[in-house]
Scaffold this motif. Structure first.
Motif, short mmCIF file in Angstrom:
data_model
loop_
_atom_site.label_atom_id
_atom_site.label_comp_id
_atom_site.label_asym_id
_atom_site.label_seq_id
_atom_site.Cartn_x
_atom_site.Cartn_y
_atom_site.Cartn_z
N VAL A 182 0.91 -1.36 0.09
CA VAL A 182 -0.04 -0.06 -0.08
C VAL A 182 0.88 1.17 0.15
N ARG A 183 1.96 1.43 0.64
CA ARG A 183 2.93 2.51 0.74
C ARG A 183 3.34 2.74 -0.39
N ARG A 184 3.95 1.63 -1.23
CA ARG A 184 4.33 1.69 -2.71
C ARG A 184 3.30 2.16 -3.59
N LYS A 185 2.41 1.72 -3.51
CA LYS A 185 1.28 2.22 -4.43
C LYS A 185 1.05 3.74 -4.09
N VAL A 186 0.83 4.06 -2.86
CA VAL A 186 0.46 5.43 -2.66
C VAL A 186 1.68 6.33 -3.11
N ALA A 187 2.93 6.01 -2.93
CA ALA A 187 4.11 6.67 -3.49
C ALA A 187 4.07 7.05 -4.76
N ALA A 188 3.71 5.73 -5.51
CA ALA A 188 3.75 5.49 -6.98
C ALA A 188 2.71 6.55 -7.60
N ILE A 189 1.43 6.70 -6.75
CA ILE A 189 0.49 7.33 -7.36
C ILE A 189 1.16 8.92 -7.32
N GLY A 190 1.48 9.29 -6.10
CA GLY A 190 2.12 10.62 -5.79
C GLY A 190 3.11 11.04 -7.01
N ALA A 191 3.86 10.11 -7.46
CA ALA A 191 4.78 10.33 -8.23
C ALA A 191 4.04 10.61 -9.74
N VAL A 192 3.23 9.71 -9.90
CA VAL A 192 2.23 10.18 -11.16
C VAL A 192 1.87 11.52 -11.09
N LYS A 193 1.34 11.84 -10.15
CA LYS A 193 0.72 12.98 -9.95
C LYS A 193 1.59 14.26 -10.16
N GLN A 194 2.83 14.04 -9.62
CA GLN A 194 3.89 15.13 -9.86
C GLN A 194 4.27 15.29 -11.28
N TYR A 195 4.37 14.10 -12.07
CA TYR A 195 4.75 14.11 -13.37
C TYR A 195 3.54 14.78 -14.21
N LEU A 196 2.17 14.61 -14.06
CA LEU A 196 1.05 15.13 -14.71
C LEU A 196 1.22 16.56 -14.30
N ALA A 197 1.39 16.99 -13.25
CA ALA A 197 1.32 18.31 -12.64
C ALA A 197 2.23 19.15 -13.51
N GLU A 198 3.43 18.52 -13.69
CA GLU A 198 4.49 19.29 -14.59
C GLU A 198 3.81 19.63 -16.35
N LYS A 199 3.23 18.38 -16.40
CA LYS A 199 2.67 18.34 -17.95
C LYS A 199 1.62 19.32 -18.00
N ILE A 200 0.66 19.61 -16.92
CA ILE A 200 -0.33 20.48 -17.16
C ILE A 200 0.09 22.00 -17.05
N ALA A 201 1.21 22.13 -16.17
CA ALA A 201 1.76 23.66 -16.05
C ALA A 201 2.30 23.75 -17.54
N GLN A 202 3.06 23.04 -18.18
CA GLN A 202 3.69 23.14 -19.46
C GLN A 202 2.59 23.56 -20.61
N ARG A 203 1.42 22.72 -20.49
CA ARG A 203 0.19 22.91 -21.48
C ARG A 203 -0.40 24.26 -21.08
N ARG A 204 -0.41 24.76 -19.89
CA ARG A 204 -0.90 26.09 -19.63
C ARG A 204 -0.10 27.11 -19.97
N ALA A 205 1.23 27.04 -20.26
CA ALA A 205 2.04 27.94 -20.73
C ALA A 205 2.28 27.81 -22.21
#
Length: 402
Positions: A182-205
């Motif tokens: 479960v800890r690994r799953k939550v950490a991986a979900i967090g990493a995916v979110k961080q990755y996507l946050a960067e992509k969303i910020a790039q598309r806004r710009a």
């Protein structure tokens, strides 16, 4: 002296097993069949405990009653998740608004528009494998193909595929101590979110002609969606795209590798592929989802208290002999599409049209290029009791001369 009357059989037999256990392919299916024959509802004490309806009619009834069985928690042993996948874990009018806005991007018309790209992706991967004479279908094709398609449609770089597949491994395939998983799953979900946050910020710009950019203009209740909502939506889409079609392909190809007559029929009569797909989806549905009871209720006479979790193993529906004649037999002429492989009710899989297209294209292109194959040598074929599909599938074939 009169003998004591036997205690009545419990209406909801209790078990205690871990869905994280790896078993040889087929053993989990046999176990779920045993549960269905035992009672309409059983309870597993794993985690905080959860109820398991075992028959088609009860599984369907739960899926179609979101007022009583909420999707706010989708994993039966995670009743209070720290994440919120959109739109799968929301309900009511908010859910309907998300579906209305997202639906056009996954409509049959839109999926038809991307058919050429989907087919080219499948063909390229299979052509690379054809000359090798063997492969692990899961790592060499089943995981790569749908993931690459989703990345292309969404607008994410193909070079990011290995990174996302590694995270997907921790989200859906991690093994070991349940708490550590479960800890690994939550950490991986967090990493995916961080990755996507960067992509969303790039598309806004720097907007582009892709689905990420288009999603920035979505509105809920008249207001723009927040970045957090976008992250939850994109995280769910990426996760679903990484795993569900791949898992189904594993079961499809295992059946075809071990049933030469069915495989030959697909090769000789490719027009039968759509019906064959529906039948195999019915027989090998592997998704396991959850719902949370919002009030005191019952399922098939078994009391279910408010706050209790219910696990829906969709394979149990597809193999229910009380609903399907000879349910354990794969029959390409059965002519049914009323299975629950994509769920049912308001949360039925939004991406079902894309999934069907990917599955059909994979079967068509593979059997055009590699028509004769069987199981190869390799690691034992295993699967989890939870949603994930088979872990490995070695295939082998004779390489064509020239």
């Amino acid at each position: 002296m009169t003998s004591a009357k036997p205690e009545p059989a419990p209406s909801c037999p209790v078990h205690d097993y871990t869905p994280y256990e790896l078993k040889p392919l087929g053993e989990w299916t046999a176990f779920y069949d045993q549960l269905r024959h035992e009672a309409p509802v059983v309870k597993n004490e794993f985690g905080r405990g959860y109820f398991i309806p075992t028959r088609h009619e009860d599984i369907l009834a739960v899926l179609q009653d979101p007022e009583t069985f909420s999707s706010e928690a989708l994993v039966a042993y995670e009743p209070d998740p720290s994440y919120k996948w959109i739109p799968a874990m929301i309900g009511g009018e908010e859910h309907r608004q998300w579906r209305r806005q997202l639906g056009p991007y996954f409509s049959p018309r839109e999926i038809e528009r991307v058919d050429t790209r989907v087919r080219a992706r499948a063909r390229g991967l299979i052509e690379e494998l054809a000359g090798r004479g063997s492969c692990d279908l899961m790592t060499d094709f089943a995981l790569k193909f749908p993931t690459a398609v989703v990345l292309e449609i969404v607008g994410l770089p193909e070079d990011d595929l290995p990174f996302l597949m590694a995270l997907e491994e921790d989200i859906n395939h991690a093994i070991g101590d349940p708490d550590d998983v479960v800890r690994r799953k939550v950490a991986a979900i967090g990493a995916v979110k961080q990755y996507l946050a960067e992509k969303i910020a790039q598309r806004r710009a720097r907007p582009a002609d892709d689905l990420i950019t288009k999603s920035l203009d979505m509105r809920i209740d008249g207001r723009p969606v927040t970045d957090d909502e976008l992250l939850n939506w994109w995280q769910f889409l990426i996760q679903a795209g990484l795993d569900s079609v791949a898992g189904m392909l594993g079961y499809f190809f295992h059946h075809l590798a071990t049933h030469p007559a069915d495989r030959r029929r697909i090769v000789d009569q490719p027009q039968t592929i759509p019906a064959a797909m529906e039948e195999m989806m019915r027989a090998f549905s592997f998704i396991v989802t959850g719902r949370k009871a919002t009030r005191d209720t019952e399922i098939a006479g078994c009391p279910v208290a408010a706050g209790s979790m219910v696990q829906l193993a969709l394979k149990m529906s597809g193999r229910d002999d009380s609903f399907y004649d000879h349910a354990s037999t794969v029959d390409f002429d059965r002519g049914t599409s009323n299975h629950l492989a994509f769920g049912a009710g308001p949360h039925r899989c939004l991406g079902s049209h894309l999934a069907r297209r990917e599955l059909r294209v994979a079967l068509e292109e593979w059997h055009r290029l590699i028509p004769d194959y069987g199981l190869g040598e390799g690691e034992p074929i295993t699967e989890f009791g939870r949603s994930s599909g088979v872990n490995t599938l070695p295939l082998a074939w004779a390489v064509r001369a020239g």
